[in-house]
Scaffold this motif. Structure first.
Motif, PDB file in Angstrom:
ATOM      1  N   ASN A  87       0.851  -1.193   0.000  1.00 42.53           N
ATOM      2  CA  ASN A  87       0.000   0.000   0.000  1.00 42.53           C
ATOM      3  C   ASN A  87       0.885   1.242   0.000  1.00 42.53           C
ATOM      4  N   VAL A  88       1.082   1.818  -1.178  1.00 42.67           N
ATOM      5  CA  VAL A  88       1.988   2.959  -1.299  1.00 42.67           C
ATOM      6  C   VAL A  88       1.294   4.284  -0.995  1.00 42.67           C
ATOM      7  N   LEU A  89       0.046   4.224  -0.531  1.00 41.29           N
ATOM      8  CA  LEU A  89      -0.631   5.441  -0.088  1.00 41.29           C
ATOM      9  C   LEU A  89      -0.455   5.671   1.413  1.00 41.29           C
ATOM     10  N   ARG A  90       0.206   4.751   2.098  1.00 42.47           N
ATOM     11  CA  ARG A  90       0.542   4.953   3.502  1.00 42.47           C
ATOM     12  C   ARG A  90       1.744   5.896   3.609  1.00 42.47           C
ATOM     13  N   ALA A  91       1.940   6.471   4.787  1.00 40.85           N
ATOM     14  CA  ALA A  91       3.091   7.343   5.041  1.00 40.85           C
ATOM     15  C   ALA A  91       3.702   6.948   6.375  1.00 40.85           C
ATOM     16  N   PHE A  92       4.983   6.563   6.355  1.00 38.45           N
ATOM     17  CA  PHE A  92       5.708   6.173   7.555  1.00 38.45           C
ATOM     18  C   PHE A  92       6.533   7.377   8.008  1.00 38.45           C
ATOM     19  N   ALA A  93       5.931   8.206   8.852  1.00 35.22           N
ATOM     20  CA  ALA A  93       6.546   9.478   9.258  1.00 35.22           C
ATOM     21  C   ALA A  93       7.542   9.261  10.392  1.00 35.22           C
ATOM     22  N   PRO A  94       8.549  10.137  10.497  1.00 32.58           N
ATOM     23  CA  PRO A  94       9.463  10.082  11.646  1.00 32.58           C
ATOM     24  C   PRO A  94       8.826  10.747  12.861  1.00 32.58           C
ATOM     25  N   ARG A  95       9.532  10.713  13.976  1.00 29.80           N
ATOM     26  CA  ARG A  95       9.092  11.484  15.137  1.00 29.80           C
ATOM     27  C   ARG A  95       9.078  12.974  14.808  1.00 29.80           C
ATOM     28  N   THR A  96       8.163  13.685  15.401  1.00 27.96           N
ATOM     29  CA  THR A  96       8.220  15.137  15.332  1.00 27.96           C
ATOM     30  C   THR A  96       9.336  15.628  16.244  1.00 27.96           C
ATOM     31  N   ALA A  97       9.689  16.895  16.099  1.00 29.68           N
ATOM     32  CA  ALA A  97      10.728  17.470  16.958  1.00 29.68           C
ATOM     33  C   ALA A  97      10.327  17.381  18.425  1.00 29.68           C
ATOM     34  N   ALA A  98       9.033  17.632  18.701  1.00 31.82           N
ATOM     35  CA  ALA A  98       8.570  17.568  20.094  1.00 31.82           C
ATOM     36  C   ALA A  98       8.648  16.145  20.631  1.00 31.82           C
TER      37      ALA A  98
END
Length: 483
Positions: A87-98
């Motif tokens: 599923n290439v519509l998913r997004a594996f985001a990193p941690r936010t700065a906070a």
């Protein structure tokens, strides 16, 4: 089940022949680990995003952004595009700065791919596919090989040969790192560095009479590869046994192998006269790999197969069952039409192109016409049907290549430039160079097994990130109306 962790973070790796490079990697290597499965297996991938937070993005969705987010595409495999699968519509985001400041754990994302029983045995690959970040990440080496094992591996002559991965990565490196994708000239301003299995021009050895099976993967984002094994006295012929993961009906002897970006070829190479040979690609300076034929000759020489198990049955035009089964795609670029750092419009026109923002205006400068729109459904494709597509390039320069790639279902290439192929050849990515006229390809495709949202796009990944992509929706074919 194959259970694998893919840890993604900035790593300083040493590329033999180039030097130290700081780049995003899978598990600290270029390429990432090779994954081996069989039909009926489950591929379970836990992906850790150890990258820093994404900087703010103020541009449109068809400009590069979020280079520290990713997802995963199992390129060429016939598997589900939905849920936690391909599923290439998913997004594996990193941690936010906070979150990072608060000591939150690095996020983990799970991909679970059920490999169908009977999946064609062959060579595939995986890479990130988040729109806006794909080119930069693959140009840093985020790619790896998938091997689906099966019937072709049991052919005696193939089973006896050493099974060797030849993964060709195209890296964009400057001062030991991948420069941020900040302008349309990024691709041409930074020379490509080509590696094989993470090394610039490695050496492989063959004894005279020895046969090796090479799984050649064009894990390149920008450059097509016309490959030859050259010697002072000519070219070493090879026996191709599969294209894009699907076995040929019988082996084919070649002296040149054409691979668009994303293609794969399984070939058998037999050592001949002792000496030094080089694997080269037209237009690429220097050899990709050195092949040294040396040592005691094998007596008798290893044999080559004369027949292969069928990789996948062919389709036929007679399988087309409805009158609106022909689709056309035209790859078209409008240079210098937008303000800012990305002035070129990379469009997919033809059947069900994304509509213009201003139908009565200048389509050359239109900011939506033929460009990727995540909210627009370009193609609705019904399971159980066979359709015919014709894709072509209207580029005039032969060097420009727009490979067409469709997710989930493989393509049976039947015609090149209007001329029928005999036999046809299964692909998942078809290269289309420019010219006067530009190249065209006609293929048949059967929509099978899986519903969900997927993509069709140019596999020159600079172009894809800038909008040369379309949405595809696979749906169940409705049952016939009750009488």
């Amino acid at each position: 089940m194959l259970d694998q962790i893919l840890d993604v973070r900035f790593t300083t790796v040493t590329v033999p022949g180039y030097g130290p490079v700081t780049t995003r990697t899978y598990n600290g290597t270029i390429p990432g680990p090779t994954l081996r499965v069989r039909g009926g297996d489950v591929l379970r991938l836990t992906q850790i995003n150890g990258l820093p937070p994404n900087p703010p993005h103020r541009g449109g969705h068809n400009t590069p952004h979020h280079a520290n987010s990713f997802n995963l595409h199992t390129h060429g495999m016939h598997v589900s595009p939905s849920g936690h699968a391909d599923n290439v519509l998913r997004a594996f985001a990193p941690r936010t700065a906070a979150q990072a400041a608060a000591g939150a754990a690095e996020p983990r994302y799970l991909t679970v791919v059920d490999v169908p029983v009977g999946h064609p045995a062959g060579t595939y690959w995986y890479h990130p596919h988040l729109h806006g970040s794909t080119a930069e990440q693959i140009a840093g080496g985020m790619a790896g090989v998938i091997v689906v094992e099966g019937d072709i591996d049991e052919v005696p002559e193939i089973k006896a040969a050493a099974d060797i991965i030849v993964c060709i990565n195209e890296l964009k490196l400057k001062d030991g790192e991948v420069p941020a994708f900040t302008s349309g000239s990024w691709m041409t301003d930074v020379p490509s560095v080509f590696t094989v299995n993470g090394t610039v021009n490695p050496t492989i050895t063959l004894r005279p009479g020895e046969v090796q099976r090479w799984r050649v993967v064009a894990a390149t984002a920008f450059t097509a590869l016309q490959l030859t094994i050259a010697h002072d006295h000519g070219h070493l012929p090879v026996l191709q046994i599969a294209q894009d993961g699907v076995a040929f009906t019988e082996p084919v002897t070649l002296t040149e192998i054409d691979l668009a970006m994303g293609n794969r070829a399984d070939i058998l190479v037999r050592g001949g006269e002792p000496g030094s040979y080089t694997l080269r690609a037209t237009g690429v300076p220097g050899p990709l790999m050195t092949v040294r034929v040396t040592g005691e000759p094998l007596d008798p020489p290893m044999t080559l197969p004369t027949s292969l198990p069928p990789g996948r049955p062919f389709l036929d035009e007679r399988d087309i069952a409805h009158p609106d089964a022909d689709r056309e795609v035209v790859f078209h670029a409008d240079p210098g039409v937008f303000p800012g750092a990305f002035p070129n419009a990379f469009r997919m026109l033809g059947t069900h192109a994304t509509p213009p923002a201003d139908p009565d205006g200048d389509l050359t400068h239109d900011p939506a016409y033929g460009l990727f729109d995540p909210g627009y459904a370009n193609h609705t494709l019904r399971l159980g049907t066979v359709e015919r597509w014709t894709v072509r390039s209207d580029e005039t320069m032969p060097a420009f290549n727009h490979p067409f790639h469709l997710h989930t279902n493989q393509l049976l290439l039947t015609h090149r430039n209007g001329r029928r192929l005999d036999p046809p050849v299964w692909h998942d990515t078809i290269g289309l160079t420019g010219g006067t006229p530009g190249r065209s390809a006609t293929f048949l495709v059967a929509y099978e097994d899986f519903t969900g949202h997927a993509l069709a796009h140019c596999h020159q990944l600079h172009h894809e990130d800038l909008g040369m992509m379309q949405n595809v929706t696979y749906v169940q074919d409705p049952p016939p109306a009750a009488e």
